[in-house]
Enzyme design. Structure first.
Site, PDB file in Angstrom:
ATOM      1  N   TYR A   1      25.071  36.554 -25.064  1.00  0.00           N
ATOM      2  CA  TYR A   1      25.532  37.104 -26.414  1.00  0.00           C
ATOM      3  C   TYR A   1      24.693  35.964 -27.539  1.00  0.00           C
ATOM      4  O   TYR A   1      25.031  36.397 -28.847  1.00  0.00           O
ATOM      5  CB  TYR A   1      27.032  37.055 -26.627  1.00  0.00           C
ATOM      6  CG  TYR A   1      27.544  38.283 -26.446  1.00  0.00           C
ATOM      7  CD1 TYR A   1      27.647  38.494 -24.862  1.00  0.00           C
ATOM      8  CD2 TYR A   1      28.029  39.342 -27.147  1.00  0.00           C
ATOM      9  CE1 TYR A   1      28.323  39.593 -24.418  1.00  0.00           C
ATOM     10  CE2 TYR A   1      28.859  40.424 -26.763  1.00  0.00           C
ATOM     11  CZ  TYR A   1      28.851  40.834 -25.349  1.00  0.00           C
ATOM     12  OH  TYR A   1      29.399  41.703 -24.939  1.00  0.00           O
TER      13      TYR A   1
ATOM     14  N   LYS B   1      29.303  34.858 -10.562  1.00  0.00           N
ATOM     15  CA  LYS B   1      28.193  35.255  -9.657  1.00  0.00           C
ATOM     16  C   LYS B   1      27.388  34.225  -9.241  1.00  0.00           C
ATOM     17  O   LYS B   1      26.003  34.049  -9.485  1.00  0.00           O
ATOM     18  CB  LYS B   1      27.468  36.354 -10.727  1.00  0.00           C
ATOM     19  CG  LYS B   1      26.409  37.045  -9.836  1.00  0.00           C
ATOM     20  CD  LYS B   1      27.148  38.274  -9.005  1.00  0.00           C
ATOM     21  CE  LYS B   1      26.198  39.216  -8.105  1.00  0.00           C
ATOM     22  NZ  LYS B   1      26.826  39.899  -7.233  1.00  0.00           N
TER      23      LYS B   1
ATOM     24  N   ASP C   1      31.485  41.431  -9.209  1.00  0.00           N
ATOM     25  CA  ASP C   1      31.548  42.695  -8.602  1.00  0.00           C
ATOM     26  C   ASP C   1      32.671  43.020  -7.743  1.00  0.00           C
ATOM     27  O   ASP C   1      33.285  43.966  -7.909  1.00  0.00           O
ATOM     28  CB  ASP C   1      30.117  43.036  -7.767  1.00  0.00           C
ATOM     29  CG  ASP C   1      29.764  42.013  -6.973  1.00  0.00           C
ATOM     30  OD1 ASP C   1      30.332  40.671  -6.740  1.00  0.00           O
ATOM     31  OD2 ASP C   1      28.583  42.011  -6.292  1.00  0.00           O
TER      32      ASP C   1
ATOM     33  N   ASP D   1      36.702  46.286 -20.170  1.00  0.00           N
ATOM     34  CA  ASP D   1      36.894  47.871 -20.280  1.00  0.00           C
ATOM     35  C   ASP D   1      37.556  48.300 -18.891  1.00  0.00           C
ATOM     36  O   ASP D   1      38.551  49.249 -19.185  1.00  0.00           O
ATOM     37  CB  ASP D   1      35.660  48.246 -20.542  1.00  0.00           C
ATOM     38  CG  ASP D   1      35.124  48.391 -22.148  1.00  0.00           C
ATOM     39  OD1 ASP D   1      35.727  47.761 -22.811  1.00  0.00           O
ATOM     40  OD2 ASP D   1      34.473  49.442 -22.390  1.00  0.00           O
TER      41      ASP D   1
END
Ligand code: IPM
Ligand code: MN
Length: 353
Positions: A138, A190, A224, A252
């Site tokens: 971002y 990750k 994931d 989300d």
């Protein structure tokens, strides 16, 4: 003497003004019941203002907003404005300028709310995602070379420094302690691919945990796998901490497991400064002006704001009122399917507060 809070209200675009109106209605009900005062100032930042004036955000906006105790935001995003302009120019700019380095997103299933997760209920879905809110992909670090040619290159880089990571981790550890639930903090990363950025996060996580938070259990999940377990075993989670991009994505997913965008609220928090609370669902332009949008996410954002301001009882009263109507009144949380209009849902919550 009762306290007075100066609140900047940014209704924004689309259905933002409709849900903010109900949020403010409920905040006012809470203020008279719990004996504090609200001094509200409205700002018209958003797509309409941009289309009218050509200015996304006045240069003075951040300084102006800094004079308040908190900010209550509806939604940013306008169908006639190219994606990215308002989101970057208003929402992200305010998060950055006001250094709201925590994006706090509770994932909590209220009674009576349908979840797409099979055989899961309110006891299983109750955790908080602490999304770092100032770094990562971002920051805008990147660019094009040879743009428009067949050899075009585009780059966008994840950026974190130790300071940003540490302050976010500390907030998350403290939250896990305060919740006093499973006393578990899960780092979502990750480390198998992003071997620089999440290596930094992982080292910082264990160093801080060992030294300052020995009472908090540490868990690590790849992003994931986090998604998988959020669906299969959401009851494992208490507090999840993660970077900005993964936090955007997994919240989300979290939101849909708690009944969707009609109920999901978030806070952009600067623990040492001015925070901004918002429903996380966006401006839903197709429902604008129809009095059908669900205002509960905005109402819950208002409750989060009061909690952060130190009005815990008022905040809890709003949450209880929301739980009462999800359990006993609303047919669905979806726009147009609640069995009540936007205004009526606001009334139902306000009456109960
Ligand atoms: C959110 C939104 C924003 C984000 C967009 C609108 C810039 O998706 O608040 O989650 O990516 O942070
Ligand atoms: Mn998002």
């Amino acid at each position: 003497m009762s306290k007075t809070y100066k609140i900047a209200v940014l209704p924004g675009d689309g259905t933002g003004p409709e849900v903010v109106r109900e949020g403010v209605k409920v905040l006012k009900a809470a203020s008279s019941k719990f004996n504090f005062k609200l001094n509200l100032t409205e700002y018209d930042f958003g797509g309409d203002r941009y289309l009218r004036t050509g200015e996304v955000l006045p240069a003075s906006a951040a300084d102006e907003l800094r004079k308040h105790d908190s900010i209550f935001l509806g939604a940013i995003g306008h169908p006639d404005v190219k994606p990215g302009i308002l989101e970057k120019g208003i929402l992200l700019k305010l998060r950055f300028d006001l250094d709201q380095y925590i994006n706090l997103r509770p994932v909590k299933l209220y009674p009576g709310v349908e979840t797409p997760l099979k055989n899961k209920g309110p006891d299983d879905i109750d955790y908080v995602v602490v999304r770092e809110n100032t770094g990562d992909l971002y920051t805008g670090v990147g660019g094009f070379t040879l743009k428009g040619t067949p050899n075009e290159v585009a780059m966008q880089t994840s950026v974190y420094n130790r300071f940003q990571v540490d302050r976010c981790l500390r907030y998350a550890f403290q939250l896990a302690r305060r919740r006093n639930k499973r006393k578990t903090l899960a780092l979502c990363g990750k480390t198998n691919v992003l071997t620089y950025v999440y290596d930094l996060w992982e080292r910082a996580f264990h160093e801080m945990g060992e030294k300052e938070f020995p009472d908090i259990k540490r868990e690590y999940y790849h992003v994931d796998a986090t998604c998988m377990w959020m669906v299969k075993n959401p009851e494992w989670f208490d507090v999840i901490v993660t970077g900005n991009m993964f936090g955007d994505i997994i919240t989300d997913l979290g939101a849909i497991t708690q009944g969707g965008m009609g109920i999901a609220a978030g806070g952009n928090i600067n623990p040492e400064g001015v925070s901004m609370f918002e429903p996380i669902g966006g401006s839903a332009p197709k429902y604008t002006g129809k009095n059908v949008i669900n205002p509960l996410a905005a109402i819950c954002a208002g409750a989060m704001m009061l909690e952060t301001l130190g009005e815990a009882k008022a905040s809890k009263a709003i949450e209880n009122a929301v739980m009462d109507i999800t359990a006993s009144k609303l047919k669905s949380l979806a726009a147009g399917k609640m069995g009540f209009s936007t205004t009526e849902v606001g009334d139902l919550v306000a009456e109960r507060v």
